[in-house]
Write a protein that holds these residues in place. Structure first.
Motif: not given
Length: 487
Positions: A391-402
């Motif tokens: 990402l260039g705009h938000n938290s990668i933790i959110y993506m990882l949880e997905s």
């Protein structure tokens, strides 16, 4: 296989946010026959490895934790590296993950045995097999060393910022910093306070905007600990504000105009010298490369003993750095802030799937994975923080949880149906790859700059060209129609 050989249901490579999070969610889903293979002697991934002075996250702390384990004890709005590392250690202890970790077990090779439906894994700590293999290596784990002639000839101290030498004598010395990326803008101000002379070699100027950081007060901590819903509300507000910026990356760069004004306002207020100001002005649109946050980087470059060098580095000699104009700057130490080999997602491991297909061969036209998670021809292999998921705009933790939820869904579906293996269909993976390429051409990342988002051919293979909530919806549950399976 030897006395230490063991067979597992799931093997996870890496114990950073991805590996720890996957292990926790798998255990909660009833999968306890698992192992985490960690090459180092502690958990933490990039937050274990990057200990350079000033190391901190550029995502607010309210977003930089697992949704199921929010932290209320951060000291600052933007968390420093030691606190993030301690948070990961805490999660591993609290959720019983440490008992599953094999430290000092670097994976060198993994081969899929189609007949057995198992991955045969070779590690520096011995061999093992697993039905499911999850790579949680991340994108920022292998330092990128610049290809500069004479680099090995330097007689002084030299190291990469991701392998910081804390015993190196830097106080009162002449120091060169090569690279001006996300790490360098954090440690350059620290070096400027210590070095007698500091030369910062810049290939291209980054956009550096102000960092709205501050210590958390006693009131902040009281609200987070004792007011129901307060932390969740702050998390939601921060997420929404950051998510709105995504439109500037993949829809209309003009949306980033307020951020450009912030950058220009900071540059003009902190750098009086017009020549230095020109050298610090990027020649590409904002967002094409990572936008950086700092309040002290520009002021550090204005110090009388600090020099910003924009002439390209031609070679390194035993006692200094030579630029293309022939100037030699003698230095006692060189710090390489040259980033990571972010496109080598599983390197240097050798991954072999069906019919002897090597992953490097499957990716000869660029790394790709369906939803950034599965690669056709490699059954039961799942990638966390793989292609198209940065990402260039938000938290990668959110993506990882997905991604973790998707992978756990696949493992549970295999269990329920009694499947030996599943493999994403090639036509499904190819259509997703083509869709990503089409969408990537419309983004700011392909508008006139070269960045670590791109591979050697200039293809953007790291980033997700959309909203994070759209990615979460796409990975909400695995679609059985996307896979071929064997019982």
């Amino acid at each position: 296989m030897g006395p230490d050989y063991k067979d597992y249901e799931v093997a996870i490579i890496g114990s950073g946010f991805g590996g720890i999070g996957a292990a926790i969610r798998l255990r909660q889903a009833g999968v306890h026959d698992l192992v985490i293979l960690e090459k180092a002697d502690d958990v933490g991934g990039t937050w274990r490895d990057n200990t350079y002075p000033g190391a901190a996250c550029d995502v607010p702390s309210t977003l930089y934790s697992f949704s199921f384990e929010p932290r209320t004890e951060w000291s600052r709005k933007f968390p420093p590296q030691p606190e993030i590392l301690e948070y990961l250690r805490h999660c591993a202890r609290k959720y019983g993950v440490r008992r599953h970790i094999r430290f000092g077990a670097e994976v060198t090779e993994a081969r899929f045995d189609e007949a057995a439906g198992r991955w045969r894994i070779s590690t520096t700590g011995g061999p093992l097999t697993a039905r499911v293999l999850i790579s949680a290596c991340g994108q920022l784990n292998r330092p990128a060393w610049p290809d500069i002639p004479g680099r090995e000839s330097f007689r002084g101290t030299s190291f990469h910022s991701a392998r910081w030498d804390h015993a190196a004598p830097l106080d009162g010395r002449r120091v060169a910093v090569i690279g001006t990326g996300a790490s360098a803008i954090q440690f350059v101000p620290e070096l400027a306070r210590r070095a007698q002379r500091l030369h910062v070699f810049q290939r291209s100027a980054p956009y550096v905007i102000d960092k709205p950081d501050r210590p958390y007060t006693a009131l902040d901590h009281a609200l987070m600990r004792h007011v129901p819903g307060w932390l969740a509300l702050q998390r939601a507000i921060t997420y929404t504000l950051f998510e709105a910026r995504a439109l500037g990356f993949f829809k209309n760069p003009a949306i980033l105009t307020p951020a450009v004004r912030r950058w220009r306002r900071q540059l003009e207020s902190q750098v009086a010298d017009p020549e230095l100001r020109r050298a610090l002005t990027p020649d590409y649109p904002m967002g094409c490369k990572r936008i950086l946050l700092s309040d002290d980087y520009y002021p550090a470059l204005t110090r009388p003993h600090v020099e910003l060098v924009t002439d390209p580095v031609e070679r390194i000699t035993p006692d200094g750095v030579v630029t293309r104009d022939g100037t030699t700057r003698q230095v006692d130490a060189i710090v390489y802030g040259t980033g990571f080999r972010a496109n080598d997602f599983l390197a240097p491991m050798k991954i072999v799937g069906l019919d002897g297909l090597e992953l490097n061969e499957a990716w000869r036209e660029g790394a790709h994975a369906h939803l950034g998670i599965t690669v056709s021809g490699f059954p039961n292999l799942f990638l966390l923080y793989g292609p198209y998921t940065n990402l260039g705009h938000n938290s990668i933790i959110y993506m990882l949880e997905s991604q973790i939820r998707y992978v756990v869904g696949c493992v549970r579906a295999m269990r329920r149906a009694g499947l030996t293996w599943i493999d994403v269909r090639p036509e499904v993976a190819e259509e997703f790859r083509r869709r990503m390429r089409r969408r990537m051409r419309e983004t700011v990342w392909e508008r006139g700059c070269h960045s670590w988002y791109q591979d050697a051919e200039g293809r953007v293979v790291n980033n997700w060209p959309g909203f994070t909530f759209a990615y979460r919806n796409a990975t909400r549950r695995p679609d059985p129609r996307h896979f071929r399976a064997r019982r």
